[in-house]
Design a protein around this motif. Structure first.
Motif, PDB file in Angstrom:
ATOM      1  N   GLU A 109      -2.179  57.018  59.984  1.00 18.44           N
ATOM      2  CA  GLU A 109      -3.221  57.407  60.394  1.00 18.44           C
ATOM      3  C   GLU A 109      -4.564  57.086  59.645  1.00 18.44           C
ATOM      4  O   GLU A 109      -4.421  55.917  58.687  1.00 18.44           O
ATOM      5  CB  GLU A 109      -3.044  58.831  60.566  1.00 18.44           C
ATOM      6  CG  GLU A 109      -3.196  59.706  59.559  1.00 18.44           C
ATOM      7  CD  GLU A 109      -2.935  60.997  59.499  1.00 18.44           C
ATOM      8  OE1 GLU A 109      -2.763  61.577  60.562  1.00 18.44           O
ATOM      9  OE2 GLU A 109      -2.908  61.898  58.447  1.00 18.44           O
TER      10      GLU A 109
ATOM     11  N   ASN B 212      -6.819  59.111  64.181  1.00 19.92           N
ATOM     12  CA  ASN B 212      -5.616  58.510  64.530  1.00 19.92           C
ATOM     13  C   ASN B 212      -6.062  57.092  64.905  1.00 19.92           C
ATOM     14  O   ASN B 212      -7.086  56.389  65.291  1.00 19.92           O
ATOM     15  CB  ASN B 212      -4.785  59.062  65.973  1.00 19.92           C
ATOM     16  CG  ASN B 212      -4.158  60.524  65.546  1.00 19.92           C
ATOM     17  OD1 ASN B 212      -4.453  61.540  66.006  1.00 19.92           O
ATOM     18  ND2 ASN B 212      -3.197  60.504  64.599  1.00 19.92           N
TER      19      ASN B 212
ATOM     20  N   TYR C 251      -0.013  49.984  70.656  1.00 17.13           N
ATOM     21  CA  TYR C 251       0.729  50.606  69.601  1.00 17.13           C
ATOM     22  C   TYR C 251       0.099  51.827  68.870  1.00 17.13           C
ATOM     23  O   TYR C 251      -1.248  51.671  68.638  1.00 17.13           O
ATOM     24  CB  TYR C 251       1.338  49.470  68.709  1.00 17.13           C
ATOM     25  CG  TYR C 251       1.892  48.314  69.244  1.00 17.13           C
ATOM     26  CD1 TYR C 251       3.276  48.493  69.578  1.00 17.13           C
ATOM     27  CD2 TYR C 251       1.343  47.274  69.460  1.00 17.13           C
ATOM     28  CE1 TYR C 251       4.177  47.452  69.951  1.00 17.13           C
ATOM     29  CE2 TYR C 251       2.219  46.227  70.155  1.00 17.13           C
ATOM     30  CZ  TYR C 251       3.448  46.344  70.384  1.00 17.13           C
ATOM     31  OH  TYR C 251       4.127  45.053  71.089  1.00 17.13           O
ATOM     32  N   THR C 252       0.728  52.706  68.613  1.00 18.01           N
ATOM     33  CA  THR C 252       0.217  53.797  67.519  1.00 18.01           C
ATOM     34  C   THR C 252       1.446  54.358  66.837  1.00 18.01           C
ATOM     35  O   THR C 252       2.696  54.373  67.102  1.00 18.01           O
ATOM     36  CB  THR C 252      -0.233  55.023  68.467  1.00 18.01           C
ATOM     37  OG1 THR C 252      -1.131  55.903  67.571  1.00 18.01           O
ATOM     38  CG2 THR C 252       0.671  55.645  69.150  1.00 18.01           C
TER      39      THR C 252
ATOM     40  N   LYS D 156       4.234  56.341  64.587  1.00 17.81           N
ATOM     41  CA  LYS D 156       4.784  57.476  64.820  1.00 17.81           C
ATOM     42  C   LYS D 156       4.433  58.514  63.887  1.00 17.81           C
ATOM     43  O   LYS D 156       4.344  58.008  62.615  1.00 17.81           O
ATOM     44  CB  LYS D 156       6.595  57.144  64.460  1.00 17.81           C
ATOM     45  CG  LYS D 156       7.214  56.539  65.877  1.00 17.81           C
ATOM     46  CD  LYS D 156       8.724  56.496  65.722  1.00 17.81           C
ATOM     47  CE  LYS D 156       9.464  55.887  67.010  1.00 17.81           C
ATOM     48  NZ  LYS D 156      10.870  56.099  66.773  1.00 17.81           N
TER      49      LYS D 156
ATOM     50  N   ASN E  22      -0.802  64.671  64.683  1.00 14.14           N
ATOM     51  CA  ASN E  22      -0.830  64.432  66.120  1.00 14.14           C
ATOM     52  C   ASN E  22      -1.961  65.021  67.050  1.00 14.14           C
ATOM     53  O   ASN E  22      -1.953  66.004  67.464  1.00 14.14           O
ATOM     54  CB  ASN E  22       0.485  64.896  66.858  1.00 14.14           C
ATOM     55  CG  ASN E  22       0.654  64.312  68.159  1.00 14.14           C
ATOM     56  OD1 ASN E  22      -0.122  63.326  68.748  1.00 14.14           O
ATOM     57  ND2 ASN E  22       1.455  65.050  68.948  1.00 14.14           N
TER      58      ASN E  22
ATOM     59  N   ARG F 163      -5.366  61.584  70.575  1.00 11.65           N
ATOM     60  CA  ARG F 163      -4.425  60.672  70.537  1.00 11.65           C
ATOM     61  C   ARG F 163      -3.463  61.225  71.697  1.00 11.65           C
ATOM     62  O   ARG F 163      -2.962  60.350  72.463  1.00 11.65           O
ATOM     63  CB  ARG F 163      -3.690  60.903  69.271  1.00 11.65           C
ATOM     64  CG  ARG F 163      -2.307  60.010  69.115  1.00 11.65           C
ATOM     65  CD  ARG F 163      -1.606  60.297  67.864  1.00 11.65           C
ATOM     66  NE  ARG F 163      -0.396  59.480  67.743  1.00 11.65           N
ATOM     67  CZ  ARG F 163       0.855  59.691  67.954  1.00 11.65           C
ATOM     68  NH1 ARG F 163       0.997  60.769  68.599  1.00 11.65           N
ATOM     69  NH2 ARG F 163       1.830  58.951  67.806  1.00 11.65           N
TER      70      ARG F 163
ATOM     71  N   LEU G  83      -2.519  58.825  74.863  1.00 17.05           N
ATOM     72  CA  LEU G  83      -1.071  58.399  75.311  1.00 17.05           C
ATOM     73  C   LEU G  83      -0.972  58.751  76.705  1.00 17.05           C
ATOM     74  O   LEU G  83      -0.197  57.976  77.455  1.00 17.05           O
ATOM     75  CB  LEU G  83      -0.363  59.084  74.354  1.00 17.05           C
ATOM     76  CG  LEU G  83       0.016  58.269  72.969  1.00 17.05           C
ATOM     77  CD1 LEU G  83       1.000  59.348  71.967  1.00 17.05           C
ATOM     78  CD2 LEU G  83       0.618  57.193  72.917  1.00 17.05           C
TER      79      LEU G  83
ATOM     80  N   GLU H 230       3.736  52.013  73.095  1.00 20.68           N
ATOM     81  CA  GLU H 230       4.866  52.661  72.353  1.00 20.68           C
ATOM     82  C   GLU H 230       4.405  53.184  70.822  1.00 20.68           C
ATOM     83  O   GLU H 230       3.292  52.714  70.358  1.00 20.68           O
ATOM     84  CB  GLU H 230       5.451  50.984  71.978  1.00 20.68           C
ATOM     85  CG  GLU H 230       6.919  51.378  71.384  1.00 20.68           C
ATOM     86  CD  GLU H 230       7.547  50.228  71.031  1.00 20.68           C
ATOM     87  OE1 GLU H 230       8.714  50.173  70.774  1.00 20.68           O
ATOM     88  OE2 GLU H 230       7.056  49.055  71.558  1.00 20.68           O
ATOM     89  N   GLU H 231       5.079  54.244  70.505  1.00 19.16           N
ATOM     90  CA  GLU H 231       4.995  54.919  69.217  1.00 19.16           C
ATOM     91  C   GLU H 231       5.999  54.087  68.344  1.00 19.16           C
ATOM     92  O   GLU H 231       6.970  54.046  68.658  1.00 19.16           O
ATOM     93  CB  GLU H 231       4.951  56.403  69.184  1.00 19.16           C
ATOM     94  CG  GLU H 231       4.172  56.989  70.112  1.00 19.16           C
ATOM     95  CD  GLU H 231       4.183  58.660  70.197  1.00 19.16           C
ATOM     96  OE1 GLU H 231       4.375  59.030  69.159  1.00 19.16           O
ATOM     97  OE2 GLU H 231       4.812  58.905  71.329  1.00 19.16           O
TER      98      GLU H 231
END
Length: 268
Positions: free
Chosen positions: A173, A178, A188-189, A191, A198, A202, A206, A217-218
């Motif tokens: 992060e 984030n 992408y971000t 996990k 979180n 964010r 998503l 996709e995480e």
């Protein structure tokens, strides 16, 4: 002044566990025209964090009324809500701490966020890494010493935000935001099951991307993954979304995804 358990005051008990151990959680909300943005999500975040920490969640109706009462007098501001386990307990033991402390405060909205949204930001790498802890990962607990050290280093640079890795070298992060990046139609971000927060924005982004043509996709990613990205942006509930001009030595010209998401992250 702070609204502490329903009373405006400057004083918090010295034996409150927020002071003694950082034993609690918090959220910060953007207020626009007297309205709390993502209000329900902020309450839910606090409830989920309290559940994870084993803290008795205060009466949601009372807390919600206090939040709204403070917000309605503000045109543009930041509302912060802290929930601690309360006062008492011997050492680390939480025995007898059955009355959580709720503390609310309001502050001016940071003017630089508007400039960031218009001009974009630069990211640098922080030498401070986040410890991996799946029991605390994701929630916004009161133990923010890592972020204090990250910010301390960041303020010695010309960058506006920091890229933060966890203790195993995975991209996680920023200091207070984030991170997302795009390669073509794929977004992408990192996990956040081992470290990081979180954030509510964010989660909102998503949700928006899951109902769009973009494929999100995480992932577990390295800092080098940003070198091949077409676009990078950062977000939190206050910004709420800011484009990145440069991360380390890589520059980004595209703002396609940013322009798509920006209006979806603002109040209707």
């Amino acid at each position: 002044m702070f609204l502490i358990n329903g009373t405006w005051q400057h004083t918090l008990a010295a034996n409150d566990r927020a002071i003694q151990f950082g034993d609690g959680c918090f959220t910060t909300a953007r207020v626009i025209g007297g309205q709390i943005q993502l209000f329900d999500a902020h309450l839910q975040r606090l409830a989920q964090a309290c559940d994870r920490l084993g803290i008795a969640f205060p009466d949601a109706t009372v807390l919600g009324e206090e939040m709204r009462s403070i917000a309605k007098t503000q045109q543009l501001a930041v509302l912060k809500v802290i929930i601690s386990r309360g006062a008492g307990g011997r050492g680390y033991s939480a025995a007898g701490c059955d009355s959580p402390t709720r503390m609310l405060s309001v502050a001016p909205y940071p003017a630089f966020y508007t400039q960031w949204r218009e001009q974009g930001v630069t990211l640098t790498q922080s030498p401070v890494q986040l410890g991996r802890n799946p029991l605390l990962a994701g929630i916004k607990h009161l133990n923010r010493l890592e972020q204090v050290l990250i910010r301390r280093h960041l303020e010695q640079t010309d960058a506006q935000e920091a890229l933060v890795l966890d203790s195993e070298g995975w991209l996680t992060e920023c200091c207070a935001a984030n991170l997302f990046w795009r390669k073509g139609q794929r977004v992408y971000t990192p996990k956040l099951d081992q470290a990081g927060v979180n954030g509510l924005m964010r989660q909102h982004i998503l949700s928006q991307l899951n109902h769009s043509a973009w494929q999100v996709e995480e992932v577990r990613a390295l800092l080098s993954d940003l070198e091949t990205a077409d676009e990078v942006f950062i977000c939190n509930a206050l910004m709420p979304i800011v484009p990145v001009n440069q991360a380390m030595h890589t520059r980004y010209a595209s703002r396609d995804l940013y322009h798509y998401l920006a209006p979806l992250c603002e109040p209707n």
